[in-house]
Design a protein around this motif. Structure first.
Motif, PDB file in Angstrom:
ATOM      1  N   ARG C  70     -27.388 -84.595 -15.129  1.00  0.00           N
ATOM      2  CA  ARG C  70     -27.355 -83.945 -16.437  1.00  0.00           C
ATOM      3  C   ARG C  70     -26.631 -84.767 -17.505  1.00  0.00           C
ATOM      4  O   ARG C  70     -26.670 -84.412 -18.673  1.00  0.00           O
ATOM      5  CB  ARG C  70     -26.731 -82.547 -16.339  1.00  0.00           C
ATOM      6  N   GLN C 153     -25.046 -72.475 -13.979  1.00  0.00           N
ATOM      7  CA  GLN C 153     -26.310 -72.241 -13.286  1.00  0.00           C
ATOM      8  C   GLN C 153     -27.487 -72.269 -14.278  1.00  0.00           C
ATOM      9  O   GLN C 153     -27.874 -73.339 -14.726  1.00  0.00           O
ATOM     10  CB  GLN C 153     -26.243 -70.954 -12.478  1.00  0.00           C
ATOM     11  N   PHE C 154     -28.062 -71.124 -14.608  1.00  0.00           N
ATOM     12  CA  PHE C 154     -29.210 -71.120 -15.521  1.00  0.00           C
ATOM     13  C   PHE C 154     -28.863 -70.506 -16.887  1.00  0.00           C
ATOM     14  O   PHE C 154     -29.748 -70.279 -17.698  1.00  0.00           O
ATOM     15  CB  PHE C 154     -30.387 -70.363 -14.884  1.00  0.00           C
ATOM     16  N   GLY C 193     -23.549 -74.961  -9.327  1.00  0.00           N
ATOM     17  CA  GLY C 193     -24.726 -75.698  -9.767  1.00  0.00           C
ATOM     18  C   GLY C 193     -25.069 -75.409 -11.215  1.00  0.00           C
ATOM     19  O   GLY C 193     -24.601 -74.430 -11.804  1.00  0.00           O
ATOM     20  N   VAL C 194     -25.864 -76.304 -11.785  1.00  0.00           N
ATOM     21  CA  VAL C 194     -26.336 -76.108 -13.156  1.00  0.00           C
ATOM     22  C   VAL C 194     -27.654 -76.860 -13.289  1.00  0.00           C
ATOM     23  O   VAL C 194     -27.819 -77.936 -12.731  1.00  0.00           O
ATOM     24  CB  VAL C 194     -25.291 -76.598 -14.180  1.00  0.00           C
ATOM     25  N   ILE C 195     -28.592 -76.263 -14.015  1.00  0.00           N
ATOM     26  CA  ILE C 195     -29.880 -76.925 -14.214  1.00  0.00           C
ATOM     27  C   ILE C 195     -29.707 -77.907 -15.384  1.00  0.00           C
ATOM     28  O   ILE C 195     -29.206 -77.525 -16.444  1.00  0.00           O
ATOM     29  CB  ILE C 195     -31.001 -75.871 -14.430  1.00  0.00           C
ATOM     30  N   PRO C 196     -30.059 -79.168 -15.183  1.00  0.00           N
ATOM     31  CA  PRO C 196     -29.732 -80.180 -16.193  1.00  0.00           C
ATOM     32  C   PRO C 196     -30.341 -79.890 -17.561  1.00  0.00           C
ATOM     33  O   PRO C 196     -29.714 -80.150 -18.595  1.00  0.00           O
ATOM     34  CB  PRO C 196     -30.307 -81.472 -15.613  1.00  0.00           C
ATOM     35  N   THR C 197     -31.559 -79.342 -17.582  1.00  0.00           N
ATOM     36  CA  THR C 197     -32.232 -79.073 -18.851  1.00  0.00           C
ATOM     37  C   THR C 197     -31.495 -78.021 -19.679  1.00  0.00           C
ATOM     38  O   THR C 197     -31.580 -78.026 -20.899  1.00  0.00           O
ATOM     39  CB  THR C 197     -33.663 -78.598 -18.574  1.00  0.00           C
ATOM     40  N   ALA C 199     -28.194 -77.863 -19.825  1.00  0.00           N
ATOM     41  CA  ALA C 199     -27.170 -78.662 -20.488  1.00  0.00           C
ATOM     42  C   ALA C 199     -27.767 -79.329 -21.725  1.00  0.00           C
ATOM     43  O   ALA C 199     -27.148 -79.345 -22.795  1.00  0.00           O
ATOM     44  CB  ALA C 199     -26.619 -79.707 -19.523  1.00  0.00           C
TER      45      ALA C 199
END
Lengths: 80, 354, 354, 80
Positions: C70, C153-154, C193-197, C199
C-alpha cells in the motif's frame, strides 16, 4: 406537474445551475420529462444520450413520476 | 507461496475473508489497463502493489507536461517517452515479483480483440468516447468484465460492466446507460479541466473494483454506477439494472484521423500551404491563437460552408481532441476536402516552444 | 506565473472558479504530511503533482517490505532507507518546481510545535493513536487546520479538523469525536489487515481536502466525518457540529518505549538474557512464534502477575505496535520491571531472515 | 423501546455482525443506549470512546431516540 431535477456533469453547465425545474402539462412519464428537458435545453438533445435516474435508480422511458421523486440527469463523461 | 511474498502481502492476506487463497488469485490474474493517464496511473500503481500477476498497460501516447498534474507516474524528464513503457518500467521496480506488459499501441477495432485475449479483466483508463465505446463493445464481444471510470472537472463515475450474472446473461454495460454520444458536445479534461485528486480517487476505486472482482470480496459495482462529487465528497450509487438489454454484434469502426505535427505545421504555414481553423470556444480564442478562421466545434455543422477552400484544412484546439472530432465531422459533410487535426493542439504548440 | 507552470497546471487552472489565482495559492501554500505510509504516499504524490509550493514530509521510519502493498512510493530496493527522504527524492523528480522538505524524525511532544511552525496545513498520515492525538492537540494549540484520515481493513475515515469558523471559534477536532482511546483495544493494519486501494482512496481524499482548503474551492469536510466502505463503496458523511466543544491546553506527553532490535534480541536469546512475551492473538500465536509466554494484549491487565520475573521482559507482536502498548501498560502496573518492545515485531524478525 | 444500531469498524467485530439490536427499558436517550451497549458488549467500553451518530449526525448524550432513527456506532480507527 412540476418536476425538480438535479444536474450532474455537463448538465450543470447546460442548466446553468445544479438543479432546475420542469413543468409537465400532460402525462408525467420519464419520456415526457426527457422531451421537455430537450425542448428547454437543446444542448441536452445534442449529447445524443443522457441517463435519467429516479430515486437513485435507472428510469425506463415509460416510468411514471411522482411529485416526491428525486430525479437526476446524468450525462456521459469522457475524461481520464 | 514464497516467504517473501507472504511478507510483502501480509497486511492484505490478514484481511478477513482474504487469506493466501485470495493472494493466489491476484497472482494468477491477468489485468489490462487501457490508458496510462489520470485514471490508469493510480489504478496501475495499486494493482501492481497488490500483486496482480500479469499487468498489461496499453497506451500509444507520450508523457506530456500538461498532464503531469494528475499523471503521477511520470516526471518532466520523461516528456516525449511512451507512457505504457515508462509506467511498466517504474511499476516493475515497485514490484519485481509480477509480470508487466507494455502495449505501445493505439487501441483500434482491428487490434482490440487480439489485445483482450490474454487478459481476464479490463480497466478503462481512457480519456475519449471513441475508445470507451470500442473497449465496452469489445469486452461484451469477448465476454470480459470491464471496470469503467471517467472524470470531468470535479465529478467522477465508476462502474463494473459486463459481468456474468445468471444463465448466459451479463450485467449492464456502458451502452445500457449511454447508448451513444455526440463527442463534440462533451468537453474533455483539457478544455473543462479536472482536479487531479479526483483522478486519484476514481483510479483507486477502479483498482479496488478489480481486486474485488478477482478475489470475490465485497460487492463490486455490478449493475450500478457510482457518482462522486469531489467538491462536497457526496457520492451516490445509481442502480442500473440486473442484466444488459442491449445487443452488440460488431465493433464500431475506429476512424483514423489524419494528424499533422507541430513542426510540420510550422513549416507548412511558412510556405502558405494550409488553411487553419480554430475550433475552440470564444474565451480560449481570445486568450491565445495561432491564426486562421474561428469556428467553435459546436457551431461547425452550421458554418460548414465558409470552410470551402482550395488548401488543405488544419483544425486545431487545446489538446487535439476537439480538432479530431472536427475532422471526422467535416469528412462526413464535405468528403472531398483534405483535412488534418493538429496533433497535441495548442498545448503541443506551446510545449515545443518552451 | 511562468509559461512552463501555466502549461504544467493548465488542466487544473481551466477548472471553473480555479484560474491562475488558485494556482498561485497552491504555490504559496506550505503543507506538512506527517507519516509517509499508506495514506501519506498517495496524498504527497497528488499534493506534489498539483503544485503545493512547500511540501514537508515527516517520518522517522524506514521502508519495509511488508508495507509495500500500500505504500506505492517505495520499492524493495529501498527497504531500510528513511521513508521521508526517499519520498521527497522521488517527488522532487516528479515536480522539480516545488520545494520538498524531508523531516527524518519521530514526532514527539517535544518537537511537534516547532515542526508545525513553518506550515499552514497539516495532513495526518500517521498510523497510531498516540501520534494522532499528539498531532490533533498540537494543531489546536498552534491554530492550524488538520486533514485527518484513518483506515482499517475495508473502512476509512476522512475529516478536516480545527478550521476557524466564527469569531475566535474553531471547527471540531478529533477529541470532539473521540475524546480518548485505549489503543490496546483497537487493532492496527498489521494485525487486522488493510486493502491497499482503500489507503489510496483515503489518501487522495485527504489531498483533495487540502487543495480545497488552500484554494477555497467547494465545501471541505469541516465539522463533518466521512466514512467509506470499500467493500460496497457506500459512504456517508456524519455531521459532527459547527464548533469545537473541547479545551486543549497542553500536549500529551509522548512516552518513549524502550526498543530492542532483532539482532540484539537474537544475541540476547542466545545468552539467555531475556524473558519473551508474545502479546498477539491466539491464531497468530498458533501460526508462528519465537517462544516465550503468550498473553494477548487485551488480557494483559488480568494476567499481569504471571509476568513477574528476574530477567528483563521483551514483548513482541506482529509489527511492534501492540508490544509497544504492552510496554506502556506494564510500566504503569509494574514500574520496577525492565521492559522492552521488539522493534518491527515478528515481521522484522522474518524480514531479517529473508 | 428496541433500537437497531449499525456497526462500523471494530464495532462489527465486537457485535459479530454489521448491526445489532438493543432493548432500552427506561428512557430512550443516547446515553442510555451507550450504557446498554457497553453492558452487552464490554469490549466497547474498553475502547474508552466511540461515536454514536443518529441520522448521520453526532448525537449528544441527552438526545432522545425515536423508533425510526438510524443509529450508527462509529469507533476510532488508527491505521495509515
Amino acid at each position: 406537474m412540476k418536476v425538480k431535477v438535479l444536474a450532474f456533469g455537463i448538465a450543470k453547465d447546460i442548466f446553468g445551475s445544479s438543479s432546475t425545474a420542469v413543468e409537465l402539462s400532460g402525462e408525467a412519464t420519464v419520456e415526457a420529462l426527457r422531451t421537455a428537458l430537450e425542448m428547454q435545453y437543446p444542448r441536452l438533445k445534442q449529447l445524443s444520450s443522457f441517463m435519467i435516474a429516479v430515486n437513485d435508480e435507472y428510469a425506463e422511458a415509460g416510468q411514471e413520476l411522482a411529485p416526491e421523486d428525486e430525479v437526476a440527469i446524468i450525462p456521459p463523461v469522457s475524461g481520464g | 507461496m514464497q516467504a517473501s511474498d507472504l511478507l510483502r502481502y501480509s497486511c492484505q492476506i490478514a484481511l478477513p475473508g482474504f487469506g493466501e487463497a485470495s493472494q493466489k488469485r491476484l497472482q494468477q490474474a491477468r489485468v489490462l489497463v487501457v490508458g496510462a493517464g489520470g485514471l490508469g496511473c493510480p489504478a496501475a500503481q495499486y494493482l501492481a502493489a497488490a500483486g496482480i500477476g500479469t499487468l498489461g498497460i496499453a497506451d500509444f501516447d507520450t508523457v506530456s507536461l500538461g498532464n503531469l498534474h494528475r499523471q503521477v507516474l511520470f516526471t518532466p524528464a520523461e516528456v516525449g517517452q511512451n507512457k505504457a513503457r515508462v509506467a511498466c518500467d517504474k511499476l516493475q521496480h515497485q514490484n519485481p515479483g509480477i509480470k508487466l506488459v507494455p502495449h505501445e499501441l493505439k487501441v483500434t477495432s482491428a487490434n482490440v480483440l487480439a489485445l483482450l485475449q490474454d487478459y481476464d479483466v479490463v480497466l478503462d483508463g481512457t480519456d475519449n468516447f471513441d475508445t470507451k465505446y470500442l473497449l465496452n463493445d469489445a469486452c461484451v464481444l469477448a465476454g470480459k468484465p470491464l471496470v469503467y471510470g471517467a472524470i470531468y472537472q470535479f465529478e467522477g463515475q465508476v462502474a463494473v460492466w459486463n459481468v456474468p450474472v445468471e444463465a448466459g446473461k451479463r450485467s449492464p454495460n456502458y451502452r445500457d446507460v449511454f447508448p451513444e454520444v455526440d463527442a463534440s458536445q462533451v468537453p474533455n479534461c483539457a478544455e473543462g479541466g479536472v482536479i487531479p485528486t479526483l483522478a486519484g480517487m476514481i483510479g483507486c476505486m477502479q483498482a479496488n473494483e478489480v481486486l474485488k472482482l478477482v478475489t470475490g470480496a465485497g460487492e463490486p459495482l455490478v449493475g450500478k454506477l457510482l457518482l462522486l462529487d469531489a467538491l462536497t465528497m457526496q457520492s451516490r450509487i445509481i442502480k442500473v439494472g440486473k442484466v444488459s438489454n442491449v445487443t452488440i454484434d460488431i465493433l464500431p469502426e475506429t476512424e483514423e484521423v489524419p494528424l499533422i505535427s507541430v513542426p510540420e505545421l510550422k513549416q507548412g504555414i511558412a510556405k502558405g500551404l494550409y488553411e487553419l481553423v480554430d475550433v475552440r470556444r470564444d474565451e480560449e480564442r481570445k486568450a491565445f491563437h495561432i491564426g486562421g478562421k474561428h469556428v467553435p466545434l459546436d457551431r461547425l455543422g452550421k458554418e460548414v460552408e465558409q470552410l470551402q477552400t482550395n488548401k488543405p484544412l488544419v483544425f486545431y484546439c487545446a489538446s487535439g481532441k476537439r480538432s479530431g472530432e472536427a475532422v471526422k465531422n467535416i469528412r462526413k459533410q464535405l468528403p472531398g476536402l483534405q483535412v488534418y487535426s493538429l496533433e497535441g493542439g495548442i498545448k503541443a504548440w506551446k510545449e515545443q516552444q518552451v
